[in-house]
Scaffold this motif. Sequence first.
Motif, mmCIF file in Angstrom:
data_model
loop_
_atom_site.group_PDB
_atom_site.id
_atom_site.type_symbol
_atom_site.label_atom_id
_atom_site.label_comp_id
_atom_site.label_asym_id
_atom_site.label_seq_id
_atom_site.Cartn_x
_atom_site.Cartn_y
_atom_site.Cartn_z
ATOM 1 N N ALA A 31 0.831 -1.207 0.000
ATOM 2 C CA ALA A 31 0.000 0.000 0.000
ATOM 3 C C ALA A 31 0.862 1.252 0.000
ATOM 4 C CB ALA A 31 -0.915 -0.008 1.221
ATOM 5 N N ILE A 32 1.970 1.209 0.720
ATOM 6 C CA ILE A 32 2.889 2.353 0.786
ATOM 7 C C ILE A 32 3.485 2.647 -0.595
ATOM 8 C CG2 ILE A 32 5.186 3.045 1.592
ATOM 9 C CD1 ILE A 32 3.209 3.616 3.688
ATOM 10 N N VAL A 33 3.891 1.591 -1.308
ATOM 11 C CA VAL A 33 4.471 1.772 -2.643
ATOM 12 C C VAL A 33 3.435 2.392 -3.592
ATOM 13 C CG1 VAL A 33 5.369 0.580 -4.679
ATOM 14 C CG2 VAL A 33 6.180 -0.061 -2.411
ATOM 15 N N VAL A 34 2.207 1.868 -3.570
ATOM 16 C CA VAL A 34 1.140 2.419 -4.414
ATOM 17 C C VAL A 34 0.863 3.869 -4.035
ATOM 18 C CG1 VAL A 34 -1.313 2.255 -5.025
ATOM 19 C CG2 VAL A 34 0.057 0.170 -4.802
ATOM 20 N N ASN A 35 0.881 4.136 -2.731
ATOM 21 C CA ASN A 35 0.648 5.485 -2.224
ATOM 22 C C ASN A 35 1.678 6.468 -2.782
ATOM 23 O OD1 ASN A 35 0.944 7.676 0.119
ATOM 24 N ND2 ASN A 35 2.706 6.314 0.289
ATOM 25 N N TYR A 36 2.929 6.067 -2.838
ATOM 26 C CA TYR A 36 3.985 6.935 -3.376
ATOM 27 C C TYR A 36 3.769 7.192 -4.866
ATOM 28 C CZ TYR A 36 6.752 6.327 0.909
ATOM 29 O OH TYR A 36 7.202 6.340 2.198
ATOM 30 N N GLY A 214 -3.623 1.858 -1.105
ATOM 31 C CA GLY A 214 -2.540 2.769 -1.479
ATOM 32 C C GLY A 214 -3.055 4.039 -2.122
ATOM 33 N N ILE A 215 -4.094 3.908 -2.940
ATOM 34 C CA ILE A 215 -4.697 5.084 -3.577
ATOM 35 C C ILE A 215 -5.322 5.993 -2.530
ATOM 36 C CG2 ILE A 215 -6.534 5.864 -5.128
ATOM 37 C CD1 ILE A 215 -6.056 3.271 -6.750
ATOM 38 N N VAL A 216 -6.046 5.393 -1.597
ATOM 39 C CA VAL A 216 -6.693 6.157 -0.522
ATOM 40 C C VAL A 216 -5.656 6.878 0.335
ATOM 41 C CG1 VAL A 216 -8.072 5.972 1.589
ATOM 42 C CG2 VAL A 216 -8.720 4.662 -0.439
ATOM 43 N N LEU A 217 -4.513 6.228 0.572
ATOM 44 C CA LEU A 217 -3.451 6.824 1.382
ATOM 45 C C LEU A 217 -2.695 7.908 0.627
ATOM 46 C CD1 LEU A 217 -1.779 6.660 4.059
ATOM 47 C CD2 LEU A 217 -0.310 5.004 2.892
ATOM 48 N N GLY A 218 -2.524 7.720 -0.676
ATOM 49 C CA GLY A 218 -1.685 8.619 -1.467
ATOM 50 C C GLY A 218 -2.171 10.048 -1.532
ATOM 51 N N VAL A 219 -3.490 10.244 -1.580
ATOM 52 C CA VAL A 219 -4.052 11.587 -1.707
ATOM 53 C C VAL A 219 -3.747 12.460 -0.480
ATOM 54 C CG1 VAL A 219 -6.151 12.947 -2.017
ATOM 55 C CG2 VAL A 219 -5.843 10.814 -3.293
ATOM 56 N N PRO A 220 -4.128 12.037 0.746
ATOM 57 C CA PRO A 220 -3.801 12.872 1.912
ATOM 58 C C PRO A 220 -2.305 12.965 2.177
ATOM 59 C CG PRO A 220 -4.731 10.772 2.615
ATOM 60 C CD PRO A 220 -4.921 10.857 1.140
#
Length: 287
Positions: A31-36, A214-220
């Motif tokens: 999730a972290i990688v997708v977030n980045y 990851g998508i949900v985390l990436g925005v904020p």
Amino acid sequence: MIYLVLSILFATGLFVIFKYFGIYKVDILKAIVVNYIVAFIIGFVLAEKSVSLSEVHQQPWALGAAFLGALFVSIFFVMAKTAQNNGVSVASVAGKMSVVIPILFGIVLYNESVTILKVAGILIALTAVYLASVKEEKSNLDKASLLFPILLFFGSGAIDTTLKFVEVNYVPKEEVSIFSGSLFGFAAIFGLIVLAIKTLKKREAFGVKNIIAGIVLGVPNYFSIVFLIKALQTDGFESSTLFTINNVGVVIVSTLVGLLLFKEHFSAKNKIGVVLAIIGIILVTIA
């Protein structure tokens, strides 16, 4: 001030999302990688100034962005290791108390003001961070296990300090989005390398759930950094004051969210910490 408030709110949102990661058993590394990657894309889409990917390495802030990207991934692993070995409370306190590092650098490098009121506010704020973060749990804290909390303390402080240094010296206001997107891009590259090494050891499906998380985390995550940088670029706002208010603000809002949304239990220490945090913010602000 609005940028600082927005940074605090988005940063608090990250803690809420991580809380749900635990509930829904999300693979944090994936999730972290997708977030980045998501944060990197947002940065280039919202860029005030057009810069192609091939030109990023030529920008004066490119080296700083790469260094920050590596730090982001490294500190993520250190934080996870600290939580596993020493407990969540130790990881939380080590990360949040690191605010003292950018505060000291702000005073030494940028000749920021030092008044009795400001010093008192910062000391009260640091005490508040500890009291509001610490949980009533036992942790295996011995000399051998101090390594990761110490690395987390200095690593988290290095991120804020480097962010301030690069922002002051190399990032024009019209390049904040592209710089933020680039540092997340570098973080994604380092994260993908780690993920690839892990996948070689144990092959498993990536999982749609982890991509969505990851998508949900990436925005904020993107906007918490962008608004922090914009707040740092606001005239009349010293970094020692800003980092104190930002860090303590996140502690206060996160505590309230945990209490109201997740019905978490807070001890007398935690409640005293929140009250002291408010007092500390007031003193630092008016100093």
